[in-house]
Design a protein around this motif. Structure first.
Motif, PDB file in Angstrom:
ATOM      1  N   ALA C 176       2.878  -4.477 -17.791  1.00  0.00           N
ATOM      2  CA  ALA C 176       1.973  -3.413 -17.351  1.00  0.00           C
ATOM      3  C   ALA C 176       2.693  -2.537 -16.340  1.00  0.00           C
ATOM      4  O   ALA C 176       3.611  -2.997 -15.650  1.00  0.00           O
ATOM      5  N   THR C 177       2.290  -1.301 -16.305  1.00  0.00           N
ATOM      6  CA  THR C 177       2.842  -0.338 -15.358  1.00  0.00           C
ATOM      7  C   THR C 177       1.679   0.316 -14.624  1.00  0.00           C
ATOM      8  O   THR C 177       0.743   0.783 -15.264  1.00  0.00           O
ATOM      9  N   VAL C 178       1.760   0.312 -13.300  1.00  0.00           N
ATOM     10  CA  VAL C 178       0.708   0.935 -12.493  1.00  0.00           C
ATOM     11  C   VAL C 178       1.278   2.193 -11.860  1.00  0.00           C
ATOM     12  O   VAL C 178       2.311   2.145 -11.187  1.00  0.00           O
ATOM     13  N   TYR C 179       0.576   3.313 -12.097  1.00  0.00           N
ATOM     14  CA  TYR C 179       1.079   4.608 -11.626  1.00  0.00           C
ATOM     15  C   TYR C 179       0.429   5.077 -10.330  1.00  0.00           C
ATOM     16  O   TYR C 179       0.902   6.036  -9.727  1.00  0.00           O
ATOM     17  N   ASN C 180      -0.632   4.426  -9.926  1.00  0.00           N
ATOM     18  CA  ASN C 180      -1.244   4.819  -8.648  1.00  0.00           C
ATOM     19  C   ASN C 180      -0.228   4.629  -7.536  1.00  0.00           C
ATOM     20  O   ASN C 180       0.349   3.546  -7.401  1.00  0.00           O
ATOM     21  N   GLU C 181      -0.017   5.636  -6.732  1.00  0.00           N
ATOM     22  CA  GLU C 181       0.971   5.504  -5.661  1.00  0.00           C
ATOM     23  C   GLU C 181       0.843   6.645  -4.655  1.00  0.00           C
ATOM     24  O   GLU C 181       0.230   7.668  -4.942  1.00  0.00           O
ATOM     25  N   LEU C 185       2.514   4.627   1.360  1.00  0.00           N
ATOM     26  CA  LEU C 185       2.554   3.157   1.326  1.00  0.00           C
ATOM     27  C   LEU C 185       3.911   2.611   1.787  1.00  0.00           C
ATOM     28  O   LEU C 185       3.948   1.768   2.696  1.00  0.00           O
ATOM     29  N   PRO C 186       5.028   3.064   1.221  1.00  0.00           N
ATOM     30  CA  PRO C 186       6.307   2.549   1.741  1.00  0.00           C
ATOM     31  C   PRO C 186       6.592   2.983   3.178  1.00  0.00           C
ATOM     32  O   PRO C 186       7.467   2.409   3.820  1.00  0.00           O
ATOM     33  N   VAL C 218      -3.181  -2.213  -8.738  1.00  0.00           N
ATOM     34  CA  VAL C 218      -4.124  -1.099  -8.888  1.00  0.00           C
ATOM     35  C   VAL C 218      -4.964  -0.946  -7.617  1.00  0.00           C
ATOM     36  O   VAL C 218      -5.193   0.169  -7.125  1.00  0.00           O
ATOM     37  N   THR C 219      -5.410  -2.057  -7.072  1.00  0.00           N
ATOM     38  CA  THR C 219      -6.249  -2.035  -5.870  1.00  0.00           C
ATOM     39  C   THR C 219      -5.541  -1.336  -4.715  1.00  0.00           C
ATOM     40  O   THR C 219      -6.096  -0.423  -4.085  1.00  0.00           O
ATOM     41  N   ALA C 223      -6.598   2.428  -3.386  1.00  0.00           N
ATOM     42  CA  ALA C 223      -6.980   2.541  -1.974  1.00  0.00           C
ATOM     43  C   ALA C 223      -5.971   3.411  -1.225  1.00  0.00           C
ATOM     44  O   ALA C 223      -6.346   4.227  -0.373  1.00  0.00           O
ATOM     45  N   GLY C 224      -4.694   3.250  -1.557  1.00  0.00           N
ATOM     46  CA  GLY C 224      -3.656   4.052  -0.923  1.00  0.00           C
ATOM     47  C   GLY C 224      -3.805   5.540  -1.236  1.00  0.00           C
ATOM     48  O   GLY C 224      -3.695   6.386  -0.341  1.00  0.00           O
TER      49      GLY C 224
END
Lengths: 267, 267, 267
Positions: C176-181, C185-186, C218-219, C223-224
């Motif tokens: 799976a790949t999650v694109y939310n970003e 965050l970093p 995803v969470t 949220a980020g």
């Protein structure tokens, strides 16, 4: 003042190895990160040499120094010395207990400390001028901060920063005073720890620790003033977050236009 | 309620020595600092006596107690006892493990603990009323918080604070209930730790630990309500910073007008 | 993606036992708390079994792993294994030192790790693909993150998360790949630690660690993004607080509508 050092920090992202106290490590790491440096904290003696090999600087914070950490602290200092990486010493509350004093003096005696950063009380103690320390802060002292810084710098043959309402940087016959300040900086536990770490980040890429110390004090002072600009004097909690924002938003122009300092150097 | 104690805290800046858990030390130190006290954290057994000499109080937080820290904790408790400085015990998750229970009971057995501050589950456990603890928080209990507090206070001959939606303070035949509260306080990890530390700061300058505990609960409750005033119930992250601002902005008048409590004393 | 898992987390409040690094424990605990889980941190080997009995999951973060903590870490891993609670491993800077590598490999060799969560450099190292780590972050790698994740997952027969601008989750033939970003965050030290802990919270109540890892990424991503919506790219300090607010404000509908991911599964 060498503000190009700031641009170089952003470009090089110096790796700063920290022996941190356990009270403020995230604030210090976030501050280094926001500035553009790359922080790492360690508690393992075994990795001292491997961490100091790629590192640019070592910051030793004695805020919660204890006997079981000492072998690691010494291993880090030894590795930094071997690889010629500058060591910054933050002698938190050094005058408050014999244990802290012994730890600081052992480090100062056995390793080439590049910069000592403390408040007036801590530097007075290291300079051999008796004073009283209370908690993590300290009261005023009859001796001027400039004299304290100079005597301590002479005694340990290094750069010394006395931070307070005004920050003093002394090294041999060089002396600088940084006037950027806000009462919100001392309201945040760890702002001194962060200053030491920022100086470490600069020292890791600077020719001269004096340049690193001066620019470090200006950096935190300018970012602090920007963060405090729209805050009340009681908003230390909010300030701690905004300070990180302002460190990340800093640029060379802001440093050049906002810095307020005096510098007297003799080649 | 002795709100003049607040004014004295601001004037005297009591030194509070903390054996802190490693999760929330900066929040606790910032909270003490914002209130006007002077915090210091230590991990060195060797400095217990020197730190407790000028200290006003000792706060022992068992949140991450472990075997290698125990000699230091005992040395701190011993020094506090010798110098007659009040000891505040925060028995975090004491019912969750035998190790925590043994640590708390040893301290309660061997040293004159002035105040115990915990949630209903922790105090029930110490009072000898069986209950279930889960994580760092705890559920409701069949026994009323007032009864838990009174039984625990009687058992250990000290002042006991049961904190929760309502805070109960018990000492002998004295009983107080503090109604100031916000759901955002339990949303912040460390708000209980901070309450224990604030009680420690007041206890360090108070005649009676009961006064310190009552004013401590009111102080955090009033500051918490002020911080929560313009926030949503989900804004625990923002609340943690604003709470520090509000602690710094507190004054005696605000405490007098905003405090909501009942107090029943028998001389 | 199983967003009902989020609703179950809110209802069940899984207890997550953390061996945390000493830099970011409060941020991680606050994040778990905001999400709806119940965090506890420990430093006592003696309580490993009692803590893991009621616990739903164990998160082992090697950020400041050291020799004196190893017996406790092993005791926690042993107890988690005995009670069949999922173990999440966060191998912070594992490639930077032999000590960290040995600690990670010992855990991976001796205990059934359910999920490994790291950045590309850390996962590459564990997968046996040589790379360079610098500080707590790491640079790009020639091998694609998906390949790194798959190779590491195959090698250790577990679920692997490579977090970065895009998050990859691999397990056997599932990917799976999650694109939310968000770049914020970093910018926060500890956001990776928090991701590992969130995955732990989900893993503690999920049938399949892959579901937990996917929903965890995803969470934090959703949220980020919500937290970053009204912030500048330099406001990492403010973001850290708002992120906690947004974790607390999350609901299933927001996850369903805001999640951006691809998932390829073979039964």
């Amino acid at each position: 003042m060498d503000t190009e050092l700031f641009a170089r920090l952003r470009a090089q992202q110096p790796l700063v190895v920290n022996y941190a106290n356990f009270v403020t490590p995230q604030f210090v790491a976030n501050g280094l990160n926001a500035l553009g440096a790359s922080p790492i904290m360690t508690l393992a003696q075994e990795e001292a040499s491997e961490l100091m090999t790629p590192a640019n600087a070592l910051v030793l914070n004695l805020g919660t120094i204890n006997a079981s950490d000492m072998p690691m602290v010494l291993a880090l200092a030894k590795a930094a010395t071997k690889f010629a990486k500058p060591i910054i010493l933050d002698p938190v509350a050094v005058g408050a207990t014999a244990f802290r004093a012994a730890a600081a003096k052992r480090l100062l005696g056995d390793y080439p400390i590049a910069v000592i950063r403390g408040n007036a009380s801590e530097i007075a103690f290291l300079a051999g001028i008796k004073t009283q320390a209370k908690g993590i802060d300290a009261g005023a002292n009859a001796t001027s901060p400039a004299t304290l810084a100079q005597r301590c710098a002479e005694r340990y043959n290094c750069t010394v920063v006395v931070s307070g309402k005004v920050d003093i940087i002394a090294q041999g016959h060089n002396l600088a005073t940084v006037y950027n300040e806000t009462s919100l900086l001392p309201a945040v536990v760890g702002s001194g720890d962060l200053l030491s770490a920022i100086i470490g980040a600069y020292a890791g890429i600077a020719e001269d620790p004096f340049d690193a110390a001066l620019l470090g004090a200006v950096t935190l002072g300018v970012a602090g003033e920007a963060a405090a600009a729209h805050l009340e004097a009681t908003q230390g909690g909010t300030f701690a977050s905004v300070l990180l924002d302002r460190l990340a938003a800093l640029d060379v122009e802001q440093l050049n236009t906002q810095a307020r300092y005096e510098e007297a150097r003799r080649a």
